[in-house]
Motif scaffolding. Structure first.
Motif, PDB file in Angstrom:
ATOM      1  N   GLY A 210      69.836  38.829  19.767  1.00  0.00           N
ATOM      2  CA  GLY A 210      69.616  38.795  21.211  1.00  0.00           C
ATOM      3  C   GLY A 210      69.379  40.143  21.864  1.00  0.00           C
ATOM      4  O   GLY A 210      69.111  40.206  23.064  1.00  0.00           O
ATOM      5  N   PHE A 211      69.498  41.224  21.112  1.00  0.00           N
ATOM      6  CA  PHE A 211      69.332  42.560  21.713  1.00  0.00           C
ATOM      7  C   PHE A 211      67.887  42.809  22.151  1.00  0.00           C
ATOM      8  O   PHE A 211      66.952  42.414  21.457  1.00  0.00           O
ATOM      9  CB  PHE A 211      69.693  43.659  20.701  1.00  0.00           C
ATOM     10  N   ASP A 212      67.743  43.497  23.263  1.00  0.00           N
ATOM     11  CA  ASP A 212      66.471  44.074  23.656  1.00  0.00           C
ATOM     12  C   ASP A 212      66.347  45.340  22.793  1.00  0.00           C
ATOM     13  O   ASP A 212      67.131  46.274  22.952  1.00  0.00           O
ATOM     14  CB  ASP A 212      66.568  44.408  25.159  1.00  0.00           C
ATOM     15  N   THR A 213      65.410  45.324  21.852  1.00  0.00           N
ATOM     16  CA  THR A 213      65.441  46.316  20.776  1.00  0.00           C
ATOM     17  C   THR A 213      64.265  47.292  20.832  1.00  0.00           C
ATOM     18  O   THR A 213      63.114  46.884  20.979  1.00  0.00           O
ATOM     19  CB  THR A 213      65.456  45.581  19.415  1.00  0.00           C
ATOM     20  N   TYR A 214      64.589  48.567  20.716  1.00  0.00           N
ATOM     21  CA  TYR A 214      63.595  49.644  20.705  1.00  0.00           C
ATOM     22  C   TYR A 214      63.659  50.344  19.357  1.00  0.00           C
ATOM     23  O   TYR A 214      64.749  50.674  18.895  1.00  0.00           O
ATOM     24  CB  TYR A 214      63.889  50.666  21.813  1.00  0.00           C
ATOM     25  N   VAL A 215      62.511  50.548  18.746  1.00  0.00           N
ATOM     26  CA  VAL A 215      62.469  51.281  17.476  1.00  0.00           C
ATOM     27  C   VAL A 215      61.907  52.669  17.761  1.00  0.00           C
ATOM     28  O   VAL A 215      60.802  52.798  18.298  1.00  0.00           O
ATOM     29  CB  VAL A 215      61.596  50.544  16.429  1.00  0.00           C
ATOM     30  N   TYR A 216      62.703  53.688  17.438  1.00  0.00           N
ATOM     31  CA  TYR A 216      62.314  55.072  17.716  1.00  0.00           C
ATOM     32  C   TYR A 216      62.168  55.796  16.387  1.00  0.00           C
ATOM     33  O   TYR A 216      63.157  56.008  15.677  1.00  0.00           O
ATOM     34  CB  TYR A 216      63.412  55.708  18.571  1.00  0.00           C
ATOM     35  N   SER A 217      60.938  56.138  16.040  1.00  0.00           N
ATOM     36  CA  SER A 217      60.711  56.767  14.742  1.00  0.00           C
ATOM     37  C   SER A 217      59.512  57.709  14.797  1.00  0.00           C
ATOM     38  O   SER A 217      58.843  57.812  15.831  1.00  0.00           O
ATOM     39  CB  SER A 217      60.516  55.689  13.677  1.00  0.00           C
ATOM     40  N   ARG A 218      59.285  58.346  13.664  1.00  0.00           N
ATOM     41  CA  ARG A 218      58.330  59.451  13.648  1.00  0.00           C
ATOM     42  C   ARG A 218      56.858  59.035  13.770  1.00  0.00           C
ATOM     43  O   ARG A 218      56.109  59.624  14.556  1.00  0.00           O
ATOM     44  CB  ARG A 218      58.545  60.227  12.345  1.00  0.00           C
ATOM     45  N   SER A 219      56.443  58.052  12.996  1.00  0.00           N
ATOM     46  CA  SER A 219      55.013  57.707  12.946  1.00  0.00           C
ATOM     47  C   SER A 219      54.425  57.449  14.330  1.00  0.00           C
ATOM     48  O   SER A 219      55.076  56.836  15.174  1.00  0.00           O
ATOM     49  CB  SER A 219      54.812  56.454  12.091  1.00  0.00           C
ATOM     50  N   VAL A 220      53.213  57.918  14.507  1.00  0.00           N
ATOM     51  CA  VAL A 220      52.532  57.761  15.798  1.00  0.00           C
ATOM     52  C   VAL A 220      51.605  56.549  15.731  1.00  0.00           C
ATOM     53  O   VAL A 220      50.786  56.452  14.831  1.00  0.00           O
ATOM     54  CB  VAL A 220      51.705  59.039  16.118  1.00  0.00           C
ATOM     55  N   PRO A 221      51.754  55.614  16.674  1.00  0.00           N
ATOM     56  CA  PRO A 221      50.852  54.463  16.683  1.00  0.00           C
ATOM     57  C   PRO A 221      49.418  54.909  16.986  1.00  0.00           C
ATOM     58  O   PRO A 221      49.243  55.910  17.674  1.00  0.00           O
ATOM     59  CB  PRO A 221      51.386  53.579  17.820  1.00  0.00           C
ATOM     60  N   PRO A 222      48.401  54.185  16.524  1.00  0.00           N
ATOM     61  CA  PRO A 222      48.531  52.966  15.745  1.00  0.00           C
ATOM     62  C   PRO A 222      48.999  53.255  14.312  1.00  0.00           C
ATOM     63  O   PRO A 222      48.475  54.140  13.649  1.00  0.00           O
ATOM     64  CB  PRO A 222      47.102  52.401  15.746  1.00  0.00           C
ATOM     65  N   HIS A 223      50.010  52.482  13.890  1.00  0.00           N
ATOM     66  CA  HIS A 223      50.586  52.679  12.559  1.00  0.00           C
ATOM     67  C   HIS A 223      51.205  51.345  12.127  1.00  0.00           C
ATOM     68  O   HIS A 223      51.780  50.644  12.970  1.00  0.00           O
ATOM     69  CB  HIS A 223      51.670  53.768  12.636  1.00  0.00           C
ATOM     70  N   PRO A 224      51.091  50.991  10.843  1.00  0.00           N
ATOM     71  CA  PRO A 224      51.625  49.697  10.390  1.00  0.00           C
ATOM     72  C   PRO A 224      53.099  49.481  10.739  1.00  0.00           C
ATOM     73  O   PRO A 224      53.507  48.371  11.090  1.00  0.00           O
ATOM     74  CB  PRO A 224      51.437  49.734   8.874  1.00  0.00           C
TER      75      PRO A 224
END
Ligand SMILES: NC(=O)c1ccc[n+]([C@@H]2O[C@H](COP(=O)([O-])OP(=O)(O)OC[C@H]3O[C@@H](n4cnc5c(N)ncnc54)[C@H](OP(=O)(O)O)[C@@H]3O)[C@@H](O)[C@H]2O)c1
Ligand SMILES: [Zn+2]
Ligand SMILES: [Zn+2]
Length: 370
Positions: A210-224
């Motif tokens: 149920g969490f409103d989830t944010y993924v914070y990581s290095r790769s810059v979109p567009p990225h798989p």
């Protein structure tokens, strides 16, 4: 039978012939291994930084993320039969009688560190054709999960973290009744650090919870990885284009950080922005780098030793009741010591001096009346 093994002394990784196992006790199960996942831990073992062969072997069969098919069961096996799909666990208990965790089959919390681990520490792993082990270490998996069951073990990292998050957040009694039983994270915001398998499987578990989830990581979109995160309903933010402060501004109050990234610099920076009553769950095992040695060490101890560090402020009715109860215990056990905590009693006229700390001692009390 064939197996993939590392030879730490000669620093090599080879396809070898390894003796086939046989059932030798009634509670054992023989598995035909179907699939074995590869993760960062395997990669590190293959750089010979850690990983230990079983005693009397100069090699270690690799692999700890596995799924297999039961091909034979001992006479005393109760829950499994040939044809069943199973995921075996990784860690086996230490044999120290003082280890309360291993004594109750919770070797994931082992106190001594003398546990063994399949494909990692003193037990041959699953990258081989057949494995024999006790029924108690096997988890039955529905046949329809055949194609994805190999993800079970890496997903257990997030599942264990979430179980602990809920146990700890019982301290916030209002959250439980408010949220639907199957979505205890509803209304809460989670930031997942990293977008590797640990983080993405963790993100799925958080979204399902149920969490409103944010993924914070290095790769810059567009990225798989960003696309995958968005496909499950998370918001992907790149640390390359959005600094931590800006990420936090976008997210708002952070209730949970689930770290699955590895390095310690970014997680500790994010920790500065953790919201009120929030939890930060570390899972990453950082490689030590000179500039971040202190936090690298702290983080690898936190993760490797299942530690909880927490902050707390002010008190509720339950704590007041406990204090009154304990004060009476203290006065029975240490009557003089408790009294002597109050090192000085002064009349109101001397209160300004007391407030300015002029009396020293342990605790000054101002007598108002009586
Ligand atoms: N606690 C446990 O029981 C347990 C079990 C298994 C693994 N682990 C640990 O969990 C961690 C994650 O495992 P994994 O297999 O998912 O690893 P992984 O595939 O290497 O993924 C790491 C992710 O973190 C991102 N990342 C790394 N450094 C970063 C930085 N400085 N800033 C922003 N993003 C960064 C990477 O981004 P890019 O893809 O853009 O490079 C990648 O998405 C590892 O440390 C591993 O050792 C722990
Ligand atoms: Zn793994
Ligand atoms: Zn133990």
């Amino acid at each position: 039978m064939r197996a993939i093994a590392i030879f730490p002394e000669e620093k090599s990784i080879k396809l070898i012939e390894h003796e086939a196992p046989h059932i030798t006790s009634p509670t054992q199960v023989k598995l035909r291994m179907l699939e074995v996942g590869v993760c960062g831990t395997d990669k590190e073992i293959c750089t010979f930084k850690f990983g230990a062969p079983p005693p009397d072997y100069n090699y270690l069969v690799m692999g700890h993320e596995a799924v297999g098919e039961v091909v034979e069961v001992g006479a005393g096996v109760q829950t499994l039969k040939p044809g069943d799909l199973v995921v075996p666990t990784v860690r086996r208990p230490c044999h120290d009688p003082s280890c309360r965790a291993c004594a109750v089959a919770r070797q994931d919390f082992c106190y001594t560190g003398a546990y063994t681990e399949y494909g990692i520490k003193a037990q041959h792993g699953y990258m081989t054709e057949f494995v024999v082990d006790d029924e108690q270490y096997m988890h039955l998996v529905p046949q329809e999960l055949r194609g994805v069951a190999v993800l079970t073990e890496p997903l257990t990292i997030a599942e264990k973290a979430l179980l602990q998050v809920w146990a700890m957040q019982q301290r916030l009694p209002w959250q439980m009744p408010d949220a639907p039983a199957d979505q205890p994270g509803k209304g809460l915001k989670a930031v997942v650090l990293g977008a590797g398998p640990i983080s993405l499987l963790g993100s799925m578990a958080l979204i399902v919870a149920g969490f409103d989830t944010y993924v914070y990581s290095r790769s810059v979109p567009p990225h798989p990885k960003a696309e995958l995160a968005e496909a499950i309903g998370a918001t992907y933010i790149s640390s390359q284009t959005t600094p931590v402060a800006a990420m936090v501004k976008q997210v708002g109050n952070i209730d949970l950080v689930y770290e699955g990234l590895g390095g310690s610099a970014l997680p500790f920076e994010v920790m500065n922005y953790l919201g009120r009553n929030a939890i930060f769950a570390f899972t990453g095992v950082p490689a030590f780098t000179t500039s971040t040695q202190t936090t690298d060490r702290l983080m690898s101890r936190l993760v490797g030793m299942n530690q909880v560090v927490f902050g707390t402020v002010n008190a509720g009715n339950d704590a007041f009741a406990a204090a009154i109860r304990d004060l009476s215990v203290f006065t029975q056990r240490w009557p003089d010591v408790v009294q002597s905590l109050i090192s000085k009693r002064v009349p109101m006229e001397n209160a300004p001096d007391a407030l300015l700390g002029k009396y020293g001692g342990i605790k000054t009390v101002v007598t108002i009346s009586g």
